[in-house]
Every structure is written in C-alpha cells, then in structure tokens.
Write an enzyme that holds these catalytic residues in place. Structure first.
Site, mmCIF file in Angstrom:
data_model
loop_
_atom_site.group_PDB
_atom_site.id
_atom_site.type_symbol
_atom_site.label_atom_id
_atom_site.label_comp_id
_atom_site.label_asym_id
_atom_site.label_seq_id
_atom_site.Cartn_x
_atom_site.Cartn_y
_atom_site.Cartn_z
ATOM 1 N N ASP A 127 16.740 -22.791 32.671
ATOM 2 C CA ASP A 127 16.692 -22.384 31.270
ATOM 3 C C ASP A 127 16.710 -20.858 31.219
ATOM 4 O O ASP A 127 16.005 -20.205 31.992
ATOM 5 C CB ASP A 127 15.364 -22.886 30.676
ATOM 6 C CG ASP A 127 15.535 -23.525 29.320
ATOM 7 O OD1 ASP A 127 16.139 -22.871 28.457
ATOM 8 O OD2 ASP A 127 15.068 -24.657 29.136
ATOM 9 N N ASP A 229 18.894 -20.840 25.956
ATOM 10 C CA ASP A 229 17.960 -21.256 24.915
ATOM 11 C C ASP A 229 18.230 -20.528 23.594
ATOM 12 O O ASP A 229 18.376 -19.305 23.576
ATOM 13 C CB ASP A 229 16.542 -20.912 25.399
ATOM 14 C CG ASP A 229 15.482 -21.312 24.405
ATOM 15 O OD1 ASP A 229 15.289 -22.524 24.218
ATOM 16 O OD2 ASP A 229 14.854 -20.419 23.804
ATOM 17 N N GLU A 283 22.172 -23.980 23.748
ATOM 18 C CA GLU A 283 21.477 -24.788 22.756
ATOM 19 C C GLU A 283 22.002 -24.370 21.388
ATOM 20 O O GLU A 283 21.935 -23.210 21.020
ATOM 21 C CB GLU A 283 19.969 -24.524 22.830
ATOM 22 C CG GLU A 283 19.191 -25.408 21.872
ATOM 23 C CD GLU A 283 17.750 -24.966 21.675
ATOM 24 O OE1 GLU A 283 17.448 -23.770 21.846
ATOM 25 O OE2 GLU A 283 16.934 -25.822 21.327
ATOM 26 N N HIS A 349 12.773 -32.045 25.281
ATOM 27 C CA HIS A 349 11.379 -31.617 25.130
ATOM 28 C C HIS A 349 11.039 -31.152 23.719
ATOM 29 O O HIS A 349 9.888 -30.856 23.430
ATOM 30 C CB HIS A 349 11.112 -30.489 26.126
ATOM 31 C CG HIS A 349 11.922 -29.270 25.778
ATOM 32 N ND1 HIS A 349 13.296 -29.226 25.878
ATOM 33 C CD2 HIS A 349 11.554 -28.065 25.275
ATOM 34 C CE1 HIS A 349 13.733 -28.046 25.465
ATOM 35 N NE2 HIS A 349 12.703 -27.335 25.095
ATOM 36 N N ASP A 350 12.043 -31.023 22.850
ATOM 37 C CA ASP A 350 11.789 -30.608 21.468
ATOM 38 C C ASP A 350 11.807 -31.795 20.509
ATOM 39 O O ASP A 350 11.758 -31.604 19.291
ATOM 40 C CB ASP A 350 12.860 -29.608 21.006
ATOM 41 C CG ASP A 350 12.727 -28.276 21.714
ATOM 42 O OD1 ASP A 350 11.603 -27.915 22.107
ATOM 43 O OD2 ASP A 350 13.763 -27.597 21.873
HETATM 44 C C1 GLC Z 1 14.378 -23.718 22.012
HETATM 45 C C2 GLC Z 1 13.549 -24.521 22.998
HETATM 46 C C3 GLC Z 1 12.187 -24.729 22.406
HETATM 47 C C4 GLC Z 1 11.550 -23.383 22.179
HETATM 48 C C5 GLC Z 1 12.434 -22.488 21.319
HETATM 49 C C6 GLC Z 1 11.987 -21.069 21.394
HETATM 50 O O1 GLC Z 1 14.608 -24.410 20.851
HETATM 51 O O2 GLC Z 1 14.197 -25.701 23.319
HETATM 52 O O3 GLC Z 1 11.369 -25.522 23.213
HETATM 53 O O4 GLC Z 1 10.313 -23.554 21.558
HETATM 54 O O5 GLC Z 1 13.772 -22.499 21.764
HETATM 55 O O6 GLC Z 1 12.237 -20.561 22.669
#
Ligand code: GLC
Length: 580
Positions: A127, A229, A283, A349-350
């Site tokens: 990541d 990310d 993402e 994980h989100d």
């Molecule tokens: C992304 C990650 C998430 C995190 C956010 C801020 O959405 O997947 O888990 O809280 O970014 O870094």
C-alpha cells in the site's frame, strides 16, 4: 411463453452479437500480463496473526501462515500499510515510509516475509499512502515549524490573516471540517481524512521526487506492486475556490481527478513503474468511464488498474436490487472490454464483511451465499481481489456498544452524532451493518481462545462465532467455504477463459438470478448465481443438453435443467458449467 421466447432470442442475440455486453477482448488476451491473471489476496496485518502475544497481528505472524496462503492458490498478496505509524488510522497515517511499524516487527522481518513469499511463488503488493502522511512525519513537523521552513510547501496551508479558508469536507473529522487551525504559525492545514493525516501537496515537485524515491526504495527490495491509497484525491485546486453548499454529499465530484493528476501519474510511470516489473492499482477511478479509462489506458502510461466503488457501494442496510447490481457490473465490463483492465471486488478493509453485506449471514444461508459470492468474484473478467477471512465466510462483528469499536471513522462519526444530537441508537445499528471494523476483527484460525489469533488480548474483539467458523474446522470439511474457495481458484487459474474471455449477460431482467457466459476461443463457460433465499428459475436460452457441471455449491445433486435451456436453482445456488 411469448416472454420466454423473447428472452431466449435476446440471449442468443447477445451471445452471437459483437455488440452485446462483452466485446471480444482487444487489450486482454492479446496482451497477457501476470497481473491480469493474478488472484489478489488482501491481508490486513493488524488482524491476521499475532506472533508475540501483544494482541496485534505482525509480520512474523504472516510468515507463520505462508503455507496457508499458498494453499489457497492465490498468487499475489496485497498488504495494508506496514510502515511506521502512530496508528490514528491503523497505518494509513505514515510517520516514516522507509521503516516498519514497531507493532508489526522489523525490516528484517519484512525481508524474510518477502523472500518467503517469493520462494512460494507469491508476489507482494504494498500500500502506498501518499495523499497524506501522519502529522508525526518529519516532513510535517518541519512544515508546521515556521512559514518559511523548506518543508512548508509539502502540505497545504492557509494563513489565518486571510480569514477562514473555504469549507472543505473531511471524511474522518469529528466536525467534518478538513481545515485544522494550528496556532504555531497562525494557519490552517488541510486534511481530507483525520486531523492526524495532513494532505501532501503534490504541486511541489520536491515532494513528488521524495515519493518516487520511496517507491524505488521498496521496488529495489523486490516488491511486486503498489496499491495507491486514495490517489484520486491527490491533485487539488490550490487556489481553493469556494464550493457550492451541499457539495459534500457528492464530494468525489469535487475532490476526485482534479488538477494535474494524470500528469503526476505519467511522471510516476516514467520515474518508477517503467523501470520495474510492478503492478499498479489506484483506489478510486474517478467519476466517469472517461476518468477510469484515462487512468488505465495503456497508451497513456499511467496505471494498470483502478478500482471503482460503484459496485461495492450498492449494498445498503435495507438490501439491494440485483438488477441494479447486474447493470453496474455489466456496464463496467462493457466499458472496459476493448481497452483497459478492471479490478473485481466486493469487500476490503474499508467495508463490512462480504457475506453480511452482499449475502445472507443467517445460519442456514451463510455458507451457501458466501460461496455464491466467491463464485461471482472469481468468474468475472478483471483481476479479483479477495479479502482475508472472506474465504472462511467470516461475518460482521456483531458489536453492540461504541466501546467495542476501534476505527477512527466510526468513533469520530459517533462523536459527531452526539454533538449534533443525532440518534445514537440508530447510528450504532448502522455501524453494525457498515462500520469498517466489521471486516477488521481477528482472523479466525481455530477454536482455541481468541480464535488462535493471539495469546494476548486482541486489539479488537474476536467475533463470538469463532468456535464454529474457523480455518481449522473448515480444513477438515471438504465442503467448507474454504475448500470451495480453493476449488474456485483452481478453476480460474486453469481456465484462461475466466480471465480473458468475453462476458455475456443472460436473462438480464431476472431479479433473482445472475447468469452469464464467459467465452474464449470457442470455449464457453456458463455461470449461474441465485442471489435469493428462495428457489429461482433462469432462462438461459442456451442448449444445455451437453453442459458439463464443473463446480457447484450444492454437492448432493446437480440443479435441474429443463429442455428449453432453463435452470431451476435452489437458494443461493451457484454453478459453473462448461458448454459444449
Ligand atoms: C483509503 C484506505 C482507508 C484509509 C483512507 C485514508 O480509503 O483504504 O483505509 O482510511 O484511505 O488513508
């Protein structure tokens, strides 16, 4: 009857038509790539396996489970952030990009993990969290020290003598205010996420070079890819114009894909991606197909894949409409049939747990619906991402009180509700369905205390159902979710048709059944999925006389095929046929 004939005719037309959903793939098989053929297994290190009894998963824990990971048949692991971090957002607030978080171990552990994975033929994707850093990163410490510090421009500052900055929405802040006042220099800094996650200023070429150096540091260690990310948010209009009231309801329209984002990606490609055999995935895919295409168009030299949220966002506490679900996935497939490549996922994980959001986690249906969803993810075109624990059919946490939660977003939203006299009971109910912590409870290894995750006290409570849902029990059961997942992985890895084949939707208006064909060089595979808890019928319009059942989540008997190409399905039935 007329209706049936019409459906049959339509399905046949789609199957033959070059313009139906799913074009012959121009970018796909002609341009074979390991990352297209990959099955990505996502590991949330904090909750996977604790080796030293501090209640927090760690790298040695993952090393001890490499045989398990290998046994799944997956060939890529994506690790959530493992860098030094004060853990305001579980590692998504990085304080040193070249070091390992103490809770997780040492750089030596990391090197052993990477070597161990490579020995087993598993690649590692890291990541990369560079929309923001931690406020405890040295860059930010310098940046806030004085207005003329050389690091000042690594972040976004608004001097207070110019009045209050135009409102920006923060996803994680208690007040949803993305500007935080800092008295040290009488200025506000920007944070789209929590106050401890100040946004980095990508307009600063020095900052960008720092990021590329960090990427090269990891690429030189031999890692195999980066997951970028929140990357769609990195570029901002730094004149900070006022946004219209209510913009936060659709904030991605205002935040995603702004400014010179594509320029930054092309620069990153030149500096890093072009020099290593690494995969790249961002993402977020922006707000339109044009955005998404621009990110992954091979001629533009930006990324391999992005992942879009339209599919995963469909699940709501009150349920979701399968017609909508089919429409979204078919539309995305169609838009990427000729150019680009997709990621396929329904959980990470989100998100809350796959089976609890998209399936049915009540006892009679949990296993069946979990296997049905796995069948969907592993038979679609695009690279599948599967989140650890979902292969066991792990369910939502079942937390009842706010004290059980750990996630900064959930906790801050609770405080927000409290401060604004919101309905706290209702909020807790919603969190029970969708809080990110639902997917972050410890991996359920066996039925010993704490599910075999730790010998200490876990950082977040283990799901109470671990004594029945756990890997050890599922190993022994030939028909478990775990073993079904393995069979699916084998099916996909031994059939390029499931990776590259065109996708053809059948029986489009069926509200309960998702049916489609994948086709490559004359090989045709039919996938049928009953998304409902009752029996259902699908009119495939195909000649199924010689259809050979390859895999089903019902073991006793095959589903009933009628002469006109119909299939009678049992609750949450999933099956894959080879068509002759
Ligand atoms: C992304 C990650 C998430 C995190 C956010 C801020 O959405 O997947 O888990 O809280 O970014 O870094």
């Amino acid at each position: 009857m007329k209706q049936r004939l019409y459906l049959v005719a339509c399905s046949l037309f789609l199957l033959c038509s070059p313009n139906g959903y799913g074009q012959a793939d121009a970018s796909g098989e002609a341009d074979r790539k390991w990352w297209k053929e990959a099955i990505v297994y996502q590991i949330y290190p904090r909750s996977f396996k604790d080796s030293d009894g501090d209640g927090i998963g760690d790298l040695k824990g993952i090393i001890s489970k490499l045989d398990y990971i290998k046994s799944l048949g997956v060939n890529v692991v994506w690790l959530n952030p493992i860098y030094s971090s004060p853990n305001d957002d579980n590692g998504y607030d990085v304080s040193d990009y070249r070091n390992i978080m103490k809770d997780f171990g040492t750089m030596q552990d990391f090197d052993s993990l990477l070597a161990g994975m490579h020995r087993k033929g598993i690649k590692l994707v890291m990541d990369l969290v560079v929309n923001h850093s931690s406020d405890e990163h040295e860059w930010f410490k310098q940046s806030r020290a004085s207005r003329d510090n050389p690091y000042r421009n690594y972040y976004h500052w608004w001097n207070a003598e110019n009045g209050k900055p135009p409102y920006r929405y923060s996803l994680f802040d208690v007040n949803h205010d993305a500007w935080k006042y800092d008295s040290l220099t009488n200025a506000y800094y920007l944070h789209y996420f929590s106050r401890k996650q100040p946004d980095l200023n990508w307009e600063n070429a020095r900052l960008r070079q720092e990021v590329y150096d960090i990427m090269k540091f990891w690429a030189n260690k031999g890692i195999d890819g980066f997951r970028l990310d929140a990357f769609q948010f990195v570029a901002k209009d730094t004149t900070f114009p006022a946004f219209p009231p209510g913009f936060e309801k659709k904030f991605t329209l205002w935040y995603a894909m702004q400014g010179n984002l594509h320029g930054y990606l092309q620069e990153m490609y030149k500096e890093v991606f072009s020099k290593y055999d690494v995969m790249s995935v961002a993402e977020g895919a922006g707000n339109s197909f044009t955005d998404a295409h621009n990110l992954v168009d091979t001629n533009r030299h930006e990324l391999n894949m992005a992942y879009a949220f339209e599919g995963v966002d469909i699940a709501k506490p009150e349920g979701y409409d399968l017609l909508h679900f089919k429409e979204v996935f078919s539309r995305w497939d169609s838009a990427f049939a000729d150019q680009g490549w997709l990621s396929i996922f329904l959980a990470n994980h989100d998100q809350a747990r796959l089976v609890s959001r998209f399936g049915n986690d009540s006892a009679p249906f949990r296993e069946r619906s979990s296997k049905m969803l796995a069948t969907f993810i592993l038979t679609m075109r695009g690279t599948p991402y599967y989140y650890n624990g979902d292969e066991l059919g792990m369910t939502n946490a079942g937390f009842k009180s706010i004290e059980e939660y750990r996630d900064v977003q959930t906790l801050n939203q609770y405080q927000h509700e409290k401060a604004t006299a919101g309905d706290l009971q209702k909020y807790l109910q919603r969190a029970g369905f969708e809080s990110r912590d639902n997917g972050r409870t410890p991996f359920q290894w066996n039925n010993s205390p704490n599910a075999g995750f730790t010998k200490g006290t876990p950082w977040i409570k283990v799901n109470a159902n671990y004594s029945s849902i756990n890997a050890a029990a599922e190993e022994k059961d030939a028909n478990s979710c775990l073993n079904y997942f393995r069979s699916l992985v084998r099916l996909r890895t031994s059939n390029p048709c499931l990776v590259y084949g065109k996708y053809i939707l059948l029986d489009k208006d069926n509200p309960s059944v998702y049916a489609y064909v994948r086709e490559l060089h004359g090989q045709k595979m039919l996938v049928i999925l009953n998304f409902s808890a009752t029996n259902a019928h699908t009119a495939t319009g195909l000649n199924l006389a010689k259809a050979k059942l390859l895999l089903s989540n019902y073991i006793s008997t095959a589903s009933t095929i009628t002469q006109d190409g119909g299939i009678e399905l049992r609750p949450y039935e999933a099956a894959v046929y080879e068509l002759k």
